[in-house]
Design an enzyme around this catalytic site. Structure first.
Site, PDB file in Angstrom:
ATOM      1  N   TYR A 255       0.860  -1.182   0.000  1.00 22.29           N
ATOM      2  CA  TYR A 255       0.000   0.000   0.000  1.00 22.29           C
ATOM      3  C   TYR A 255       0.898   1.234   0.000  1.00 22.29           C
ATOM      4  O   TYR A 255       1.551   1.523   0.995  1.00 22.29           O
ATOM      5  CB  TYR A 255      -0.913   0.007   1.231  1.00 22.29           C
TER       6      TYR A 255
ATOM      7  N   HIS B 147      -4.412  -2.381  -7.968  1.00 24.51           N
ATOM      8  CA  HIS B 147      -5.660  -3.022  -7.576  1.00 24.51           C
ATOM      9  C   HIS B 147      -6.723  -2.023  -7.166  1.00 24.51           C
ATOM     10  O   HIS B 147      -7.869  -2.117  -7.560  1.00 24.51           O
ATOM     11  CB  HIS B 147      -5.407  -4.017  -6.445  1.00 24.51           C
ATOM     12  N   HIS B 148      -6.370  -1.061  -6.330  1.00 22.83           N
ATOM     13  CA  HIS B 148      -7.319   0.007  -6.049  1.00 22.83           C
ATOM     14  C   HIS B 148      -6.587   1.288  -5.679  1.00 22.83           C
ATOM     15  O   HIS B 148      -5.416   1.265  -5.307  1.00 22.83           O
ATOM     16  CB  HIS B 148      -8.364  -0.403  -4.997  1.00 22.83           C
TER      17      HIS B 148
ATOM     18  N   HIS C 249      -3.075   0.589  -3.857  1.00 24.08           N
ATOM     19  CA  HIS C 249      -2.840  -0.805  -3.469  1.00 24.08           C
ATOM     20  C   HIS C 249      -2.223  -1.527  -4.668  1.00 24.08           C
ATOM     21  O   HIS C 249      -2.878  -1.696  -5.688  1.00 24.08           O
ATOM     22  CB  HIS C 249      -4.183  -1.432  -3.056  1.00 24.08           C
TER      23      HIS C 249
ATOM     24  N   HIS D 201     -17.213  -2.969  -2.282  1.00 24.92           N
ATOM     25  CA  HIS D 201     -15.827  -3.467  -2.322  1.00 24.92           C
ATOM     26  C   HIS D 201     -15.599  -4.638  -1.371  1.00 24.92           C
ATOM     27  O   HIS D 201     -15.829  -4.527  -0.175  1.00 24.92           O
ATOM     28  CB  HIS D 201     -14.868  -2.325  -1.971  1.00 24.92           C
TER      29      HIS D 201
ATOM     30  N   HIS E 160     -12.659  -8.276  -1.342  1.00 24.17           N
ATOM     31  CA  HIS E 160     -11.530  -8.861  -2.063  1.00 24.17           C
ATOM     32  C   HIS E 160     -11.970 -10.158  -2.746  1.00 24.17           C
ATOM     33  O   HIS E 160     -13.155 -10.315  -3.047  1.00 24.17           O
ATOM     34  CB  HIS E 160     -10.345  -9.032  -1.110  1.00 24.17           C
TER      35      HIS E 160
ATOM     36  N   MET F 285     -12.237  -7.827   2.874  1.00 24.11           N
ATOM     37  CA  MET F 285     -12.795  -6.534   3.268  1.00 24.11           C
ATOM     38  C   MET F 285     -14.292  -6.585   2.985  1.00 24.11           C
ATOM     39  O   MET F 285     -14.755  -7.447   2.235  1.00 24.11           O
ATOM     40  CB  MET F 285     -12.177  -5.404   2.447  1.00 24.11           C
TER      41      MET F 285
END
Ligand code: NAG
Ligand code: NAG
Ligand code: NAG
Ligand code: NAG
Ligand code: NAG
Ligand code: NAG
Length: 579
Positions: free
Chosen positions: A200, A230-231, A298, A379, A381, A454
């Protein structure tokens, strides 16, 4: 946002566009000249979609849903106002390049038909699912809309007064014709992605000086390495943050990172750019706005390759022409706490998070305006399969704010709602995330990696108020105690060695759901309020089939029985103690 801005938000409140805009929040011009405009709104749980077609003509107007963009096979409605003031409206279908035939069954309901200023405005509704072979079933895919109109009310060949446009009615993402205005980018700054699976990257960045308040109306991702990113999130910093910084997020490295926790923009894998509807914009550059923001990226470096350089980020389009409201994001979800885990071998493990909006009155002076929800991004995973956000008022479920029965980790798009939904002070939001862990043998903790889990909903609303995150976590300690563990690490070793079959999985799911939940709410100054609460029962997702009767969805009362750990839970806890 300071108290000043809150006051100004309240002052403009009575001017809100009202029920009309709330029910028809989506709009597209179907032609180049903007002579043909379609507004629409929908409610999937009620299986209803409503349209308003406005055309610059006093003749007849027609709108159709076409399988291929042509007339043949299209489902068409035609209506208008005759010179003597009487109105006509019919549901038709076209078999070729000829006058469409009137359907045996009229599946559309006309709501209003009027002429004003040389325009015809035709408002009508139908069910989303169609049960008539002559009607088009509206899906979540892009649909070819066709339109035509006449100069008189005699319905005959329309010559060139026709056109077609492809629009995804149910998963709509608006796009302004011009985004050539001002923008700024916040990017990773040529960051060398470390050779680790999960990283991160955090940067506290400073907004360019704008001199006055502006509105961000469109946010686009800039993705350099789709296989790594990823985000991305941009967070508001607390006003106390006054310098830029770069480092690893959530490592305890920089205290300032933890002073920037309110989401301002979100993007996740599979998403595109998105635009804030006309009514609102995200305030930047004003006296009450902060200057510092935290960009979080991320990186999911699956192959753990070293030396990859990335400059991905977010592009913010902004305008000095202020919209009516300031928009903001409320994040609802489960606190990312390692003590919460999802057992392995579960086909559909349900996790719950609770947001009690009554907490807002502990952080803000009253009156607190209703929150108008216009967009939601869900959201989880990799194990996430389904996400639902229930909306409760006075203990009863009144709606679903958002629903995704087929959650796809690879396609995380912020989606505009079919109608603006009002959340009032005191309402509760319940987030349910369903996971599949049949291919896993170990416990899945809540955590930062894509292989951790998450459960979040980023809820976009206006007018903006100073709240950030409304998160919860079950009282896991009480479950650990009930199984006879002296502390959580002892409990974890018990959980790790036990057999997770359908029965134990369900009982652990129910234990997490039925114990008391800690509910937190914070604001940009990092003030927070806490309250305990219980997860109410969510009703089943309404399924629209052809026999379903249109109308009110019967609210399901929050079951009081579900509020106390039931006998099953006690038996299960007792059984665990015997292990
Ligand atoms: C659109 O409307 C304008 C003004 O009413 C008119 O001049 C123009 O020709 C129209 N365009 C089309 C394609 O009908
Ligand atoms: C108005 O005009 C329409 C179309 O010409 C006709 O069908 C209808 O009967 C008229 N209505 C009245 C009340 O005159
Ligand atoms: C990143 O590197 C590229 C190529 O070396 C360069 O063009 C670009 O300006 C750099 N970006 C930043 C933010 O330094
Ligand atoms: C930032 O704030 C701290 C204390 O809050 C202060 O000591 C420091 O000088 C400030 N730095 C800048 C660059 O203004
Ligand atoms: C947890 O409890 C066990 C058993 O009493 C003890 O041995 C262990 O040190 C404790 N662990 C922690 C982290 O407190
Ligand atoms: C997984 O769950 C199934 C269904 O309850 C059970 O039969 C099986 O033994 C479980 N597998 C493991 C490895 O625990």
């Amino acid at each position: 946002m300071g108290p000043l801005l809150l006051v100004s938000a309240l002052l403009v409140w009575p001017l809100r566009s009202g029920a009309q805009g709330d029910q028809l929040p989506l709009a597209e011009h179907l032609d180049q000249d903007q002579n043909v405009t379609l507004r629409w709104g929908f409610d999937e749980t009620r299986d209803e979609i409503m349209f308003e077609l406005t055309v610059k003509t006093t003749g007849w107007v027609g709108l159709g849903f076409s399988p291929n963009g042509g007339m043949a096979g299209a489902d068409i409605v035609i209506g208008g106002v005759s010179p003597n003031g009487s109105t006509y409206f019919t549901d038709r279908h076209a078999v070729g390049q000829s006058l469409p035939l009137v359907d045996a069954r009229q599946s559309y309901t006309i709501l209003s038909l009027a002429e004003a200023d040389g325009q015809t405005i035709m408002k009508f509704q139908r069910s989303i699912q169609s049960c008539d072979g002559d009607d088009f079933a509206i899906s979540t895919s892009p649909i070819k809309l066709i339109y035509a109109f006449g100069l008189t009310d005699e319905i005959k060949y329309h010559s060139s007064r026709r056109g077609t446009k492809e629009v995804n009615l149910l998963k709509y993402s608006p796009r302004t014709s011009s985004t050539d205005g001002s923008y700024f980018d916040f990017t990773a700054n040529n960051f060398t992605v470390p050779p680790v699976h999960t990283y991160y990257h955090c940067r506290i960045v400073k907004l360019p000086a704008l001199g006055s308040k502006h509105h961000v109306y469109r946010i686009e991702p800039i993705i350099q390495n789709p296989d790594l990113v990823h985000h991305m999130l941009l967070y508001y910093c607390s006003p106390s943050v006054n310098e830029t910084l770069t480092g690893m997020c959530y490592s305890g490295q920089h205290h300032a990172f933890h002073m920037c926790m309110g989401a301002m923009a979100t993007w996740a894998v599979g998403g595109g750019g998105f635009e804030i509807p006309e009514a609102a914009g995200i305030s930047i550059g004003g006296d009450d706005d902060v200057s510092y923001y935290r960009l979080e990226i991320h990186y999911n470096n699956q192959e753990q390759v070293s030396g990859r350089i990335d400059d991905s980020g977010l592009r913010f389009h902004y305008t000095p022409v202020l919209r009516q409201y300031d928009a903001s994001i409320l994040s609802v979800g489960l606190i990312v706490d390692k003590s919460y885990f999802i057992p392995p071998n579960a086909t559909s493990f349900k996790s719950y998070a609770l947001c009690k909006t009554s907490l807002i009155s502990q952080l803000l002076p009253s009156p607190v305006p209703d929150l108008n929800i216009f967009m939601v991004m869900l959201h989880t995973h990799l194990a996430g399969r389904k996400i639902r956000v229930g909306h409760f008022r006075n203990g009863a479920q009144i709606d679903f704010l958002a629903l995704d029965e087929h959650y796809d980790f690879e396609l995380q798009q912020a989606l505009l709602l079919g109608k603006i939904k009002n959340v009032k002070l005191g309402d509760e939001l319940v987030l349910e995330c369903t996971y599949n862990t049949v291919d896993r043998t170990k416990l899945t903790e809540l955590g930062l990696a894509t292989t951790d889990e998450m459960c979040f909903a980023y809820i976009f609303y206006y007018p903006a108020i100073d709240i950030n995150n409304c998160w919860s976590i079950p009282d896991i300690g009480s479950i650990d105690t009930a199984i006879g563990a002296a502390n959580h690490s002892m409990a974890v070793s018990m959980y790790e060695s036990m057999t997770w079959d359908a029965d134990t999985v369900e009982k652990y799911q129910d234990a997490l759901k039925n114990v008391n939940q800690y509910v937190f709410l914070d604001n940009r100054q990092n003030d927070h309020a806490v309250q305990m609460g219980y997860i109410p029962e969510l009703k089943a997702t309404p399924s629209a089939d052809c026999r379903a009767v249109q109308g009110e969805v019967t609210p399901v009362a929050g079951s009081a029985a579900a509020h106390t750990p039931g006998i099953t839970l006690l038996l299960w806890l007792a059984a665990l103690r015997l292990l």
